[in-house]
Design a protein around this motif. Structure first.
Motif, PDB file in Angstrom:
ATOM      1  N   ASN A 509       0.828  -1.208   0.000  1.00  0.00           N
ATOM      2  CA  ASN A 509       0.000   0.000   0.000  1.00  0.00           C
ATOM      3  C   ASN A 509       0.859   1.253   0.000  1.00  0.00           C
ATOM      4  O   ASN A 509       1.977   1.264   0.533  1.00  0.00           O
ATOM      5  N   GLY A 510       0.299   2.315  -0.569  1.00  0.00           N
ATOM      6  CA  GLY A 510       0.861   3.645  -0.429  1.00  0.00           C
ATOM      7  C   GLY A 510      -0.026   4.442   0.506  1.00  0.00           C
ATOM      8  O   GLY A 510      -0.802   3.880   1.280  1.00  0.00           O
ATOM      9  N   GLY A 511       0.061   5.757   0.428  1.00  0.00           N
ATOM     10  CA  GLY A 511      -0.790   6.611   1.243  1.00  0.00           C
ATOM     11  C   GLY A 511      -0.318   6.763   2.671  1.00  0.00           C
ATOM     12  O   GLY A 511      -1.117   7.069   3.558  1.00  0.00           O
ATOM     13  N   PHE A 512       0.989   6.526   2.934  1.00  0.00           N
ATOM     14  CA  PHE A 512       1.527   6.665   4.282  1.00  0.00           C
ATOM     15  C   PHE A 512       2.145   8.051   4.462  1.00  0.00           C
ATOM     16  O   PHE A 512       2.764   8.602   3.555  1.00  0.00           O
ATOM     17  N   ASP A 513       1.990   8.574   5.668  1.00  0.00           N
ATOM     18  CA  ASP A 513       2.587   9.868   5.994  1.00  0.00           C
ATOM     19  C   ASP A 513       3.018   9.842   7.457  1.00  0.00           C
ATOM     20  O   ASP A 513       2.369   9.193   8.285  1.00  0.00           O
ATOM     21  N   TRP A 514       4.104  10.517   7.756  1.00  0.00           N
ATOM     22  CA  TRP A 514       4.596  10.554   9.135  1.00  0.00           C
ATOM     23  C   TRP A 514       5.426  11.814   9.348  1.00  0.00           C
ATOM     24  O   TRP A 514       5.782  12.508   8.401  1.00  0.00           O
ATOM     25  N   LYS A 515       5.710  12.086  10.576  1.00  0.00           N
ATOM     26  CA  LYS A 515       6.458  13.282  10.951  1.00  0.00           C
ATOM     27  C   LYS A 515       7.854  13.238  10.330  1.00  0.00           C
ATOM     28  O   LYS A 515       8.592  12.269  10.496  1.00  0.00           O
ATOM     29  N   GLY A 516       8.197  14.287   9.598  1.00  0.00           N
ATOM     30  CA  GLY A 516       9.522  14.373   8.989  1.00  0.00           C
ATOM     31  C   GLY A 516       9.602  13.807   7.586  1.00  0.00           C
ATOM     32  O   GLY A 516      10.662  13.832   6.967  1.00  0.00           O
ATOM     33  N   PRO A 526       4.897  -3.198   2.021  1.00  0.00           N
ATOM     34  CA  PRO A 526       4.106  -4.379   2.380  1.00  0.00           C
ATOM     35  C   PRO A 526       3.288  -4.053   3.623  1.00  0.00           C
ATOM     36  O   PRO A 526       3.826  -3.582   4.627  1.00  0.00           O
ATOM     37  N   ASN A 527       1.994  -4.268   3.548  1.00  0.00           N
ATOM     38  CA  ASN A 527       1.088  -3.895   4.642  1.00  0.00           C
ATOM     39  C   ASN A 527       0.143  -5.059   4.876  1.00  0.00           C
ATOM     40  O   ASN A 527      -0.855  -5.217   4.182  1.00  0.00           O
ATOM     41  N   ASN A 528       0.487  -5.864   5.840  1.00  0.00           N
ATOM     42  CA  ASN A 528      -0.182  -7.154   6.043  1.00  0.00           C
ATOM     43  C   ASN A 528      -1.320  -7.030   7.055  1.00  0.00           C
ATOM     44  O   ASN A 528      -1.104  -6.666   8.209  1.00  0.00           O
ATOM     45  N   GLY A 529      -2.533  -7.346   6.615  1.00  0.00           N
ATOM     46  CA  GLY A 529      -3.669  -7.415   7.531  1.00  0.00           C
ATOM     47  C   GLY A 529      -3.688  -8.756   8.222  1.00  0.00           C
ATOM     48  O   GLY A 529      -3.649  -9.805   7.559  1.00  0.00           O
ATOM     49  N   VAL A 530      -3.733  -8.769   9.568  1.00  0.00           N
ATOM     50  CA  VAL A 530      -3.658 -10.009  10.335  1.00  0.00           C
ATOM     51  C   VAL A 530      -4.685  -9.979  11.466  1.00  0.00           C
ATOM     52  O   VAL A 530      -5.282  -8.943  11.760  1.00  0.00           O
ATOM     53  N   THR A 531      -4.871 -11.137  12.110  1.00  0.00           N
ATOM     54  CA  THR A 531      -5.677 -11.177  13.331  1.00  0.00           C
ATOM     55  C   THR A 531      -4.746 -11.008  14.534  1.00  0.00           C
ATOM     56  O   THR A 531      -3.516 -11.021  14.395  1.00  0.00           O
ATOM     57  N   HIS A 532      -5.337 -10.873  15.725  1.00  0.00           N
ATOM     58  CA  HIS A 532      -4.562 -10.595  16.932  1.00  0.00           C
ATOM     59  C   HIS A 532      -3.514 -11.673  17.232  1.00  0.00           C
ATOM     60  O   HIS A 532      -2.523 -11.401  17.907  1.00  0.00           O
ATOM     61  N   ALA A 607       8.155  -3.040   6.479  1.00  0.00           N
ATOM     62  CA  ALA A 607       6.869  -3.741   6.486  1.00  0.00           C
ATOM     63  C   ALA A 607       6.008  -3.299   7.663  1.00  0.00           C
ATOM     64  O   ALA A 607       6.513  -3.028   8.766  1.00  0.00           O
ATOM     65  N   PHE A 608       4.694  -3.245   7.416  1.00  0.00           N
ATOM     66  CA  PHE A 608       3.710  -2.842   8.418  1.00  0.00           C
ATOM     67  C   PHE A 608       2.696  -3.973   8.606  1.00  0.00           C
ATOM     68  O   PHE A 608       2.354  -4.672   7.649  1.00  0.00           O
ATOM     69  N   PHE A 609       2.225  -4.124   9.849  1.00  0.00           N
ATOM     70  CA  PHE A 609       1.176  -5.096  10.166  1.00  0.00           C
ATOM     71  C   PHE A 609       0.065  -4.365  10.903  1.00  0.00           C
ATOM     72  O   PHE A 609       0.333  -3.546  11.793  1.00  0.00           O
ATOM     73  N   HIS A 610      -1.179  -4.667  10.518  1.00  0.00           N
ATOM     74  CA  HIS A 610      -2.316  -4.059  11.193  1.00  0.00           C
ATOM     75  C   HIS A 610      -3.411  -5.109  11.389  1.00  0.00           C
ATOM     76  O   HIS A 610      -3.414  -6.149  10.732  1.00  0.00           O
ATOM     77  N   ILE A 611      -4.338  -4.811  12.314  1.00  0.00           N
ATOM     78  CA  ILE A 611      -5.440  -5.727  12.582  1.00  0.00           C
ATOM     79  C   ILE A 611      -6.463  -5.612  11.451  1.00  0.00           C
ATOM     80  O   ILE A 611      -6.929  -4.516  11.129  1.00  0.00           O
ATOM     81  N   SER A 612      -6.797  -6.759  10.867  1.00  0.00           N
ATOM     82  CA  SER A 612      -7.752  -6.772   9.753  1.00  0.00           C
ATOM     83  C   SER A 612      -9.160  -7.076  10.259  1.00  0.00           C
ATOM     84  O   SER A 612      -9.354  -7.869  11.181  1.00  0.00           O
TER      85      SER A 612
END
Length: 794
Positions: A509-516, A526-532, A607-612
């Motif tokens: 995915n794109g669309g990321f923004d952060w300080k600096g 890589p942005n992986n949707g996962v369960t807990h 790489a990023f992981f988030h709750i799906s």
């Protein structure tokens, strides 16, 4: 005359059986290697030529600026084909959209299994020139239809006519069989397309696609095309360059998308890209094995030349007599070439036998399905031509050298070969062992590179992990019930859902923004949707922070990131920092060690992981190590069948999937090892023949030395030292050659080993030991011989 030449040649072969065996055996092995490599190269360069439109088929690809680097991808927006058709249709015969080749559950009656296939637009049958065995070429025009490959039709229907039969896809959609096509060959990029479903059905089964706010914002399909007659691929590629750039939002223009056409003629051999430029690919292996084949065959030819010239004194009187009775040099050259060609023909026939014998092993190692084309006139024409050329090369030096003897000197007994007569043989022996040692060093470096990558920390525990594709929603809809039941049974440690397997990236995915962050920097991670339970299942190794937890409702808007992401984002203390994704704030709660997900030879991507909250593509299960895999899997299967009875229980072990990442390098290493071993074998055959001749030539000298008190060790040293010197000289040539080429080969890997000094030492000592073992038989035989017998004629 020719008959006489052949008769004399055959008599010489039968008279000197050992030399004949060495010559024919060496040439046979060398020619067998050359034929196998020739078949392999032919299979590579004819990849995809099954498709009649091979030279005009292209894949629509794109370059994008991601994370400050120019990246190349095959995925496109689903509207790409329609856009190109509408604006540049005159340049194409077909422009077709396709899904990725993926697994779906096909069911007919009681038969059900996961098979791989594609959703494609209807004209695929024409573009890929599929050979329809039953049904119609236009069968995909019906949205709920399916075309089956011959093997799949046989599995499901046997001798029954499949046309008109109803099959079920993923236990939720019925389709009618409208055609059966011939299985695609193994050397086709579409070989795993065992069925084809209509593209329209893909859109029907995934209604979210047409509901997308911006269809140009997501790349998840493939686009293939066939060029119109008399069109230039490069010119058309330049014309469509900005087809996506002109349609994307102003934000997405930061990625600077550049569309281009990649011809099918280059898919196989030129598939690597670096900074938006084609960097070759498997063509390097083609050149590598071509060179190896030529050198191995050359080694066999060198053996022939060495043994022929070494025995020149024994043939000298024959040459002298022939010249005395009127033979001209041309006739003598013809005689020796006849002998050479006869040996080569015997070698060629033996080589065909060796090829047939070794082809199953070679196919398995090389991942091929090749066969010897016995019914092809071209094969036999090439084989005979190849044999003639080999015979001429192998026999050239002996023919020219032996035919130059002066008859007067020979018959008077004053002929001497001279102190430098052995020099050509020594040079050839040095060449032989230099090539062999170079191949051995290269093989060791390849295997060291593979082992170096295998020893790389992967950041998770793959032991006991299995993954399964979620082709139906049944398991997802009862995920917690399935997980709890399996944990209660003791079959598993934990279970999770994920966007991608642990061994590959299916979603970025794109669309990321952060300080600096630089406002002009376009990113894609890589942005992986996962369960807990993902971290507990795969065994995340935390550097900072914590894992996702059901106790924190805020984790629905949280990220766990890897070390590479921390470095890329530039955060000194990442825990608690906020990263916006599509303008929504996510808090970093944990940092894990880098996981090797893609190539083990390349740097780890951020790489990023988030709750799906949605159904994901893969279920990952950690089996209980206290149970045998068989017992654990039987319990898992029982529970899965309970909640999804219509879905076959199919899984993959993650460690086996990870091992496949080393497949290409291991194939290269194994083949190189085999060829290096055969090169050493051929060289040793030559050394054996030469040492036998030298021992025979020096029989009386050895007898005299033994009478005067020389020990067996002295005599062994006397006969061995010349060959040892030659091997040492060949080693001096091999070291810089091997280092240069293997250092160049290693440069294509970001994560690579070093060429250690001990590789050269071990190889040199090994070559020396093999040489001593080879020549010791003849040396010791001569040393132990009774001197009375050696000197009897004096």
């Amino acid at each position: 005359m020719l008959r006489n030449y052949l008769k004399v040649a055959l008599r010489n072969l039968l008279k000197n059986k050992v030399y004949s065996f060495i010559n024919i055996g060496g040439l046979a092995v060398g020619m067998a290697v050359a034929i196998l490599i020739g078949l392999w190269i032919w299979d590579e360069i004819t990849y995809n030529t099954y498709h009649q439109n091979y030279e005009r088929i292209v894949q629509v690809m794109q370059h994008n600026l991601y994370n400050g680097k120019r990246e190349t991808q095959t995925s496109n927006p689903y509207v790409m084909a329609e856009e190109i058709r509408s604006k540049y249709g005159s340049s194409f015969t077909y422009v077709l959209q396709s899904s990725w080749t993926s697994g779906h559950v096909l069911t007919y009656g009681e038969k059900k299994a996961t098979k791989t296939g594609n959703y494609f637009e209807p004209q695929v049958t024409e573009m890929l020139s599929l050979n329809m065995l039953k049904g119609t070429r236009t069968g995909l025009k019906e949205p709920h239809s399916i075309l089956l490959s011959e093997s799949i039709a046989q599995i499901y229907f046997g001798n029954e006519d499949p046309i008109g039969k109803i099959m079920r896809i993923d236990n939720n959609t019925d389709v009618k069989v409208t055609g059966v096509y011939e299985d695609l060959p193994y050397n086709s990029d579409f070989r795993e397309m065992t069925y084809i479903l209509p593209w329209e059905l893909y859109l029907i089964m995934n209604p979210w696609i047409k509901k997308m706010e911006d269809p140009w914002d997501s790349n998840f399909t493939q686009t293939f095309a066939q060029m119109a007659a008399n069109t230039d691929i490069e010119k058309v590629s330049a014309q469509i360059k900005n087809v996506k750039f002109n349609r994307v939002s102003s934000f997405d223009r930061k990625y600077k998308p550049e569309v281009f056409l990649h011809p099918m003629t280059k898919w196989r051999l030129y598939s690597d890209w670096k900074d938006g430029v084609n960097a070759g690919g498997r063509i390097e292996n083609v050149w590598l094995f071509s060179i190896i084949g030529i050198f191995v065959l050359l080694l066999a030819c060198i053996n022939f030349m060495n043994l022929a010239t070494a025995r020149s004194e024994k043939r000298a009187k024959e040459v002298g007599i022939r010249k005395t009775v009127g033979s001209i040099r041309g006739q003598l050259i013809a005689q020796f070439f006849s002998e050479s060609l006869l040996v080569v023909m015997f070698g060629f026939l033996t080589a065909i036998f060796l090829v047939q014998l070794s082809l199953p092993f070679f196919n398995e190692v090389a991942d091929k399905k090749m066969s010897v084309p016995y019914l092809s006139p071209v094969f036999w024409l090439l084989g005979l031509s190849f044999s003639v050329v080999t015979g001429l090369i192998a026999g050239s030096y002996p023919a020219l050298y032996l035919s130059s003897f002066q008859p007067v000197k020979v018959l008077k007994g004053t002929f001497r070969v001279g102190r430098y007569a052995a020099l050509p043989r020594r040079i050839l022996v040095v060449m032989q062992f230099a090539v062999s040692v170079t191949l051995i060093i290269g093989t060791i470096v390849v295997f060291r590179q593979i082992q170096h990558a295998k020893d790389r920390p992967i950041g998770y525990d793959r032991n006991g992990l299995i993954s399964m594709l979620l082709t139906t929603p049944d398991i997802h809809n009862h995920l917690e019930a399935v997980r709890n039941e399996l944990k209660s049974s003791g079959a598993i440690v934990d279970m999770t859902e994920s966007t991608s397997p642990t061994t590959s990236v299916w979603n970025t995915n794109g669309g990321f923004d952060w300080k600096g962050k630089d406002p002009e920097l376009a990113v894609d991670f890589p942005n992986n949707g996962v369960t807990h339970d993902y971290g507990k299942t795969v065994g995340w190794q935390f550097k900072e922070g914590r894992d996702f937890s059901r106790e924190y409702a805020t984790d629905s808007m949280a990220f766990v990131i890897n070390e590479a992401a921390v470095k890329f984002l530039g955060f000194e203390h990442p825990i608690g920092e906020t990263v916006k994704w599509n303008n929504k704030p996510y808090t970093i709660v944990g940092v894990i060690k880098n996981m090797v997900v893609q190539s083990p030879y390349q740097p780890i991507r951020a790489a990023f992981f988030h709750i799906s909250k949605e159904q994901e593509s893969v279920v990952i299960i950690k089996l209980n190590p206290k149970l045998s895999a068989r017992d654990a899997l039987s319990k898992v299967e029982a529970v899965f069948k309970k909640y999804s009875p219509a879905t076959p229980f199919e899984y993959k072990f993650v460690d086996e999937e990870y091992a496949q990442k080393f497949g290409d390098e291991e194939r290269i290493g194994t083949l190189a090892a085999v060829f290096a071993g055969l090169a050493i074998l051929i060289s040793c055959l030559g050394i054996f023949g030469l040492s036998s001749f030298v021992a025979e030539q020096r029989t009386k000298e050895i007898g005299i030395r033994k009478v005067l008190g020389a020990s067996v060790l002295n005599l062994w040293s006397l006969l061995s030292k010349d060959f040892v010197r030659l091997v040492f000289v060949s080693f001096l040539f091999a070291i810089p050659t091997a280092w240069y080429f293997m250092n160049q080969w290693l440069q294509k890997y970001e994560y690579r080993t070093e060429i250690s000094w001990w590789v050269f030492v071990v190889t040199g000592l090994g070559a020396l030991l093999i040489t001593l073992l080879t020549i010791s038989f003849q040396s010791l035989k001569a040393a132990f011989a009774n001197p009375v017998k050696s000197l009897r004629s004096e």
